[in-house]
Design a protein around this motif. Structure first.
Motif, PDB file in Angstrom:
ATOM      1  N   ALA A  50       0.835  -1.202   0.000  1.00  0.00           N
ATOM      2  CA  ALA A  50       0.000   0.000   0.000  1.00  0.00           C
ATOM      3  C   ALA A  50       0.872   1.255   0.000  1.00  0.00           C
ATOM      4  O   ALA A  50       0.560   2.232  -0.686  1.00  0.00           O
ATOM      5  CB  ALA A  50      -0.919  -0.012   1.211  1.00  0.00           C
ATOM      6  N   LYS A  51       1.968   1.211   0.752  1.00  0.00           N
ATOM      7  CA  LYS A  51       2.886   2.346   0.778  1.00  0.00           C
ATOM      8  C   LYS A  51       3.501   2.572  -0.604  1.00  0.00           C
ATOM      9  O   LYS A  51       3.632   3.699  -1.068  1.00  0.00           O
ATOM     10  CB  LYS A  51       3.983   2.086   1.814  1.00  0.00           C
ATOM     11  CG  LYS A  51       4.975   3.198   1.951  1.00  0.00           C
ATOM     12  CD  LYS A  51       6.026   2.851   2.995  1.00  0.00           C
ATOM     13  CE  LYS A  51       7.128   3.892   3.053  1.00  0.00           C
ATOM     14  NZ  LYS A  51       8.211   3.476   3.955  1.00  0.00           N
ATOM     15  N   GLY A  52       3.865   1.484  -1.278  1.00  0.00           N
ATOM     16  CA  GLY A  52       4.423   1.597  -2.626  1.00  0.00           C
ATOM     17  C   GLY A  52       3.420   2.168  -3.613  1.00  0.00           C
ATOM     18  O   GLY A  52       3.765   2.987  -4.471  1.00  0.00           O
ATOM     19  N   LYS A  53       2.160   1.752  -3.491  1.00  0.00           N
ATOM     20  CA  LYS A  53       1.126   2.302  -4.375  1.00  0.00           C
ATOM     21  C   LYS A  53       0.915   3.781  -4.106  1.00  0.00           C
ATOM     22  O   LYS A  53       0.724   4.569  -5.034  1.00  0.00           O
ATOM     23  CB  LYS A  53      -0.187   1.552  -4.178  1.00  0.00           C
ATOM     24  CG  LYS A  53      -0.222   0.215  -4.855  1.00  0.00           C
ATOM     25  CD  LYS A  53      -1.579  -0.426  -4.694  1.00  0.00           C
ATOM     26  CE  LYS A  53      -1.594  -1.795  -5.348  1.00  0.00           C
ATOM     27  NZ  LYS A  53      -2.920  -2.442  -5.232  1.00  0.00           N
ATOM     28  N   ALA A  54       0.940   4.175  -2.833  1.00  0.00           N
ATOM     29  CA  ALA A  54       0.747   5.580  -2.485  1.00  0.00           C
ATOM     30  C   ALA A  54       1.884   6.451  -3.008  1.00  0.00           C
ATOM     31  O   ALA A  54       1.674   7.603  -3.368  1.00  0.00           O
ATOM     32  CB  ALA A  54       0.631   5.730  -0.971  1.00  0.00           C
ATOM     33  N   GLU A  55       3.085   5.893  -3.063  1.00  0.00           N
ATOM     34  CA  GLU A  55       4.236   6.638  -3.560  1.00  0.00           C
ATOM     35  C   GLU A  55       4.355   6.586  -5.082  1.00  0.00           C
ATOM     36  O   GLU A  55       5.261   7.168  -5.650  1.00  0.00           O
ATOM     37  CB  GLU A  55       5.513   6.084  -2.929  1.00  0.00           C
ATOM     38  CG  GLU A  55       5.615   6.336  -1.444  1.00  0.00           C
ATOM     39  CD  GLU A  55       6.825   5.666  -0.820  1.00  0.00           C
ATOM     40  OE1 GLU A  55       7.534   4.930  -1.532  1.00  0.00           O
ATOM     41  OE2 GLU A  55       7.047   5.869   0.384  1.00  0.00           O
ATOM     42  N   GLY A  56       3.471   5.848  -5.732  1.00  0.00           N
ATOM     43  CA  GLY A  56       3.509   5.765  -7.185  1.00  0.00           C
ATOM     44  C   GLY A  56       4.336   4.615  -7.712  1.00  0.00           C
ATOM     45  O   GLY A  56       4.556   4.501  -8.908  1.00  0.00           O
TER      46      GLY A  56
END
Length: 96
Positions: free
Chosen positions: A60-66
């Motif tokens: 989820a953190k990776g998705k939020a960072e693009g």
């Protein structure tokens, strides 16, 4: 040389319709019997559930960072920890 038997158009249509109906019935019967029984879910240990939650948080953190490429590498080794490989594989197998 004997003449081949001549069949009327109605006979051909009737034979075709019977074969189609038989094929549909056979397909329906095979589909009904070939469905596998759903496997009950195995309970996951608390440690593995925590590890899976950590992986999901990192994704989820990776998705939020693009960084939505779906590649995540872990080098965390835990001494005396449960082997959660099967549980992780089962949990994320639907994502492929």
């Amino acid at each position: 040389m004997p003449k081949p038997l001549r069949m009327s158009r109605r006979t051909w249509v009737a034979a075709w319709a019977v074969l189609c109906a038989a094929g549909i019935a056979a397909t329906a019967a095979l589909s009904a019997f070939s469905a596998p029984d759903p496997q009950p879910e195995k309970p996951v240990s608390a440690e593995c559930a925590e590890y899976i939650a950590d992986i999901e948080a990192q994704l989820a953190k990776g998705k939020a960072e693009g960084n939505d490429d779906g590649v995540l590498a872990f080098t965390r080794t835990r001494v005396g920890a449960d082997d959660c490989g099967d549980e992780i594989r089962d949990h994320f197998s639907g994502d492929r």
